[in-house]
Design a protein around this motif. Structure first.
Motif, PDB file in Angstrom:
ATOM      1  N   SER A 206     -72.081 -73.872 -36.919  1.00 26.16           N
ATOM      2  CA  SER A 206     -72.403 -75.252 -37.292  1.00 26.16           C
ATOM      3  C   SER A 206     -71.711 -75.643 -38.601  1.00 26.16           C
ATOM      4  O   SER A 206     -71.167 -76.750 -38.719  1.00 26.16           O
ATOM      5  CB  SER A 206     -73.914 -75.431 -37.426  1.00 26.16           C
ATOM      6  N   ILE A 207     -71.739 -74.751 -39.576  1.00 28.93           N
ATOM      7  CA  ILE A 207     -71.082 -75.039 -40.852  1.00 28.93           C
ATOM      8  C   ILE A 207     -69.573 -75.160 -40.658  1.00 28.93           C
ATOM      9  O   ILE A 207     -68.935 -76.103 -41.159  1.00 28.93           O
ATOM     10  CB  ILE A 207     -71.412 -73.943 -41.885  1.00 28.93           C
ATOM     11  N   TYR A 208     -69.003 -74.227 -39.921  1.00 28.48           N
ATOM     12  CA  TYR A 208     -67.556 -74.231 -39.699  1.00 28.48           C
ATOM     13  C   TYR A 208     -67.124 -75.512 -38.978  1.00 28.48           C
ATOM     14  O   TYR A 208     -66.130 -76.157 -39.364  1.00 28.48           O
ATOM     15  CB  TYR A 208     -67.156 -73.009 -38.889  1.00 28.48           C
ATOM     16  N   ASP A 209     -67.854 -75.905 -37.967  1.00 29.99           N
ATOM     17  CA  ASP A 209     -67.501 -77.103 -37.214  1.00 29.99           C
ATOM     18  C   ASP A 209     -67.594 -78.351 -38.084  1.00 29.99           C
ATOM     19  O   ASP A 209     -66.734 -79.245 -38.013  1.00 29.99           O
ATOM     20  CB  ASP A 209     -68.404 -77.248 -35.989  1.00 29.99           C
ATOM     21  N   ALA A 210     -68.637 -78.423 -38.926  1.00 32.59           N
ATOM     22  CA  ALA A 210     -68.809 -79.597 -39.785  1.00 32.59           C
ATOM     23  C   ALA A 210     -67.701 -79.682 -40.829  1.00 32.59           C
ATOM     24  O   ALA A 210     -67.133 -80.760 -41.069  1.00 32.59           O
ATOM     25  CB  ALA A 210     -70.186 -79.557 -40.459  1.00 32.59           C
ATOM     26  N   PHE A 211     -67.378 -78.554 -41.448  1.00 30.44           N
ATOM     27  CA  PHE A 211     -66.319 -78.554 -42.461  1.00 30.44           C
ATOM     28  C   PHE A 211     -64.965 -78.872 -41.825  1.00 30.44           C
ATOM     29  O   PHE A 211     -64.131 -79.554 -42.436  1.00 30.44           O
ATOM     30  CB  PHE A 211     -66.278 -77.208 -43.189  1.00 30.44           C
ATOM     31  N   THR A 212     -64.738 -78.388 -40.628  1.00 34.14           N
ATOM     32  CA  THR A 212     -63.488 -78.689 -39.934  1.00 34.14           C
ATOM     33  C   THR A 212     -63.400 -80.176 -39.596  1.00 34.14           C
ATOM     34  O   THR A 212     -62.335 -80.799 -39.781  1.00 34.14           O
ATOM     35  CB  THR A 212     -63.380 -77.848 -38.650  1.00 34.14           C
ATOM     36  N   LYS A 213     -64.500 -80.748 -39.125  1.00 31.01           N
ATOM     37  CA  LYS A 213     -64.520 -82.175 -38.807  1.00 31.01           C
ATOM     38  C   LYS A 213     -64.259 -83.014 -40.053  1.00 31.01           C
ATOM     39  O   LYS A 213     -63.476 -83.987 -40.022  1.00 31.01           O
ATOM     40  CB  LYS A 213     -65.869 -82.546 -38.186  1.00 31.01           C
ATOM     41  N   ALA A 214     -64.879 -82.641 -41.163  1.00 34.92           N
ATOM     42  CA  ALA A 214     -64.685 -83.378 -42.421  1.00 34.92           C
ATOM     43  C   ALA A 214     -63.246 -83.249 -42.908  1.00 34.92           C
ATOM     44  O   ALA A 214     -62.645 -84.225 -43.381  1.00 34.92           O
ATOM     45  CB  ALA A 214     -65.661 -82.867 -43.476  1.00 34.92           C
ATOM     46  N   LYS A 215     -62.690 -82.063 -42.789  1.00 37.09           N
ATOM     47  CA  LYS A 215     -61.299 -81.858 -43.212  1.00 37.09           C
ATOM     48  C   LYS A 215     -60.347 -82.679 -42.353  1.00 37.09           C
ATOM     49  O   LYS A 215     -59.421 -83.318 -42.866  1.00 37.09           O
ATOM     50  CB  LYS A 215     -60.928 -80.381 -43.123  1.00 37.09           C
ATOM     51  N   ASN A 216     -60.548 -82.672 -41.048  1.00 40.64           N
ATOM     52  CA  ASN A 216     -59.651 -83.407 -40.155  1.00 40.64           C
ATOM     53  C   ASN A 216     -59.691 -84.908 -40.433  1.00 40.64           C
ATOM     54  O   ASN A 216     -58.663 -85.594 -40.360  1.00 40.64           O
ATOM     55  CB  ASN A 216     -60.008 -83.118 -38.699  1.00 40.64           C
ATOM     56  N   ALA A 217     -60.874 -85.418 -40.754  1.00 42.71           N
ATOM     57  CA  ALA A 217     -60.986 -86.835 -41.106  1.00 42.71           C
ATOM     58  C   ALA A 217     -60.206 -87.132 -42.389  1.00 42.71           C
ATOM     59  O   ALA A 217     -59.538 -88.173 -42.505  1.00 42.71           O
ATOM     60  CB  ALA A 217     -62.458 -87.217 -41.268  1.00 42.71           C
ATOM     61  N   TYR A 218     -60.287 -86.201 -43.333  1.00 42.99           N
ATOM     62  CA  TYR A 218     -59.523 -86.369 -44.575  1.00 42.99           C
ATOM     63  C   TYR A 218     -58.022 -86.310 -44.311  1.00 42.99           C
ATOM     64  O   TYR A 218     -57.248 -87.104 -44.869  1.00 42.99           O
ATOM     65  CB  TYR A 218     -59.934 -85.292 -45.577  1.00 42.99           C
ATOM     66  N   LEU A 219     -57.590 -85.384 -43.450  1.00 43.22           N
ATOM     67  CA  LEU A 219     -56.154 -85.255 -43.166  1.00 43.22           C
ATOM     68  C   LEU A 219     -55.606 -86.531 -42.525  1.00 43.22           C
ATOM     69  O   LEU A 219     -54.452 -86.910 -42.784  1.00 43.22           O
ATOM     70  CB  LEU A 219     -55.898 -84.053 -42.267  1.00 43.22           C
ATOM     71  N   GLU A 220     -56.401 -87.184 -41.691  1.00 43.93           N
ATOM     72  CA  GLU A 220     -55.960 -88.454 -41.117  1.00 43.93           C
ATOM     73  C   GLU A 220     -55.691 -89.471 -42.222  1.00 43.93           C
ATOM     74  O   GLU A 220     -54.684 -90.187 -42.201  1.00 43.93           O
ATOM     75  CB  GLU A 220     -57.009 -88.994 -40.145  1.00 43.93           C
ATOM     76  N   LYS A 221     -56.583 -89.529 -43.205  1.00 42.41           N
ATOM     77  CA  LYS A 221     -56.401 -90.453 -44.327  1.00 42.41           C
ATOM     78  C   LYS A 221     -55.226 -90.009 -45.207  1.00 42.41           C
ATOM     79  O   LYS A 221     -54.483 -90.857 -45.731  1.00 42.41           O
ATOM     80  CB  LYS A 221     -57.679 -90.530 -45.154  1.00 42.41           C
ATOM     81  N   LEU A 222     -55.052 -88.715 -45.348  1.00 42.67           N
ATOM     82  CA  LEU A 222     -53.939 -88.203 -46.140  1.00 42.67           C
ATOM     83  C   LEU A 222     -52.613 -88.622 -45.508  1.00 42.67           C
ATOM     84  O   LEU A 222     -51.702 -89.104 -46.192  1.00 42.67           O
ATOM     85  CB  LEU A 222     -54.033 -86.675 -46.232  1.00 42.67           C
TER      86      LEU A 222
END
Length: 327
Positions: free
Chosen positions: A242-258
């Motif tokens: 659950s932690i890994y999936d949430a952190f991955t989702k948050a990172k991917n959203a940031y990468l889109e903005k990056l």
């Protein structure tokens, strides 16, 4: 099923912001977010008192803590990354032209186990043949893991003195910049004062060296690492996923903005610059994606006298991709 309450100490990063705010939930978890500034203070509280259920911690501190039996284990989530050919500053009057010139000299680092220092020593030793035992290391802070026995070539500065002042006087002739050494005075638990450092880097061509180093070794130094209490993982093993999936989702959203240009600021600028070296993902998570880096840090920690024994990947990391998600 009721959610599991977890006390989580993770620093403010653009790629963790959605987790901290609750915009992205950790499935099955009632997250109590704790802010510790600087996050270094949380490292110490975790390794000494197991204060948090989940904590962002420096990876070298973690490896040492795990070697000495601390009851938490890492997930392959690395929220801070940087290379380490830059950041070791030298006095221009010290005659230090090459890394080997550091041998026999006095050099400062906040604490010997500071991850920045460990990674830089890995570069000095493995890439440039420096004999680390011939450098006189000076520290002006405690080691987070109190069981750590420091090598004979490490000394504490005198009470009331600081690395910044020693560098200014010439008592040390090199030191790490910013919080890792001569860029601050004071201990992290009591707050510190930033000090301006106007000294040249040991490697003026650090960016070129870092690009070549990564292309050849695939080692991409990590810093912030997420750890979870053993007791939580034993009772609720799905928490890792659950932690890994949430952190991955948050990172991917940031990468889109990056990548779209929406993300701005110093962290975004750093990540865009580093994409030219490591590729489109400047924050790779996962064991296989980071195997070379993890193995290099574990080995160099042992080689530098920081851990009493070698440790396997399975001992150090949970692989969340092999754990079933919460049903």
């Amino acid at each position: 099923m009721s959610k599991v309450h977890l006390k989580i100490a993770v620093a403010e990063h653009p790629h963790t912001a959605a987790i901290r705010s609750g915009e992205i939930a950790i499935e099955g978890v009632d997250a109590e977010i704790v802010t510790v500034k600087p996050q270094i203070g949380a490292f110490r509280r975790m390794v000494r008192d197991l204060e948090f259920d989940v904590c962002e911690i420096a990876p070298t501190t973690y490896i040492i803590a795990r070697a000495y039996g601390k009851k938490f284990k890492a997930l392959p989530i690395f929220v801070v990354r940087r290379f380490h050919h830059s950041g070791l500053l030298v006095r221009p009057d010290a005659g230090i032209k090459t890394p080997k010139d550091l041998e026999g000299k006095n050099v400062g680092v906040r604490a010997y186990s500071v991850t920045t220092g460990v990674w830089t020593r890995q570069v000095l030793i493995d890439e440039f043949g420096v004999d680390n035992n011939k450098i006189n290391w000076f520290v002006d802070d405690e080691e987070h893991v109190q069981e750590l026995q420091l090598p004979a070539n490490v000394s504490h500065v005198a009470a009331g003195d600081s690395l910044a002042d020693m560098m200014a006087r010439g008592d040390i002739v090199a030191g790490f910049d910013a919080a890792a050494g001569i860029g601050r005075t004071g201990a992290p638990t009591g707050g510190w004062q930033e000090v301006e450092t106007n000294y040249p880097d040991l490697f003026p061509n650090a960016v070129e060296l870092e690009a070549e180093y990564y292309a050849r070794t695939k080692i991409y130094p990590m810093h912030g690492t997420i750890v979870v209490k053993d007791s939580v993982l034993e009772e609720h093993p799905w928490v890792a996923r659950s932690i890994y999936d949430a952190f991955t989702k948050a990172k991917n959203a940031y990468l889109e903005k990056l990548n779209s240009g929406e993300a701005t600021g110093p962290t975004a600028d750093k990540h865009r610059a580093i994409q030219s070296i490591v590729g489109p993902d400047p924050l790779p998570y996962g064991i296989e994606e980071n195997r070379a880096t993890i193995e290099a840090l574990e080995k160099t920690a042992f080689d530098q006298g920081l851990t009493p024994r070698r440790m396997s990947m399975d001992e150090l990391f949970v692989d969340p991709t092999k754990i079933a998600a919460l049903a």
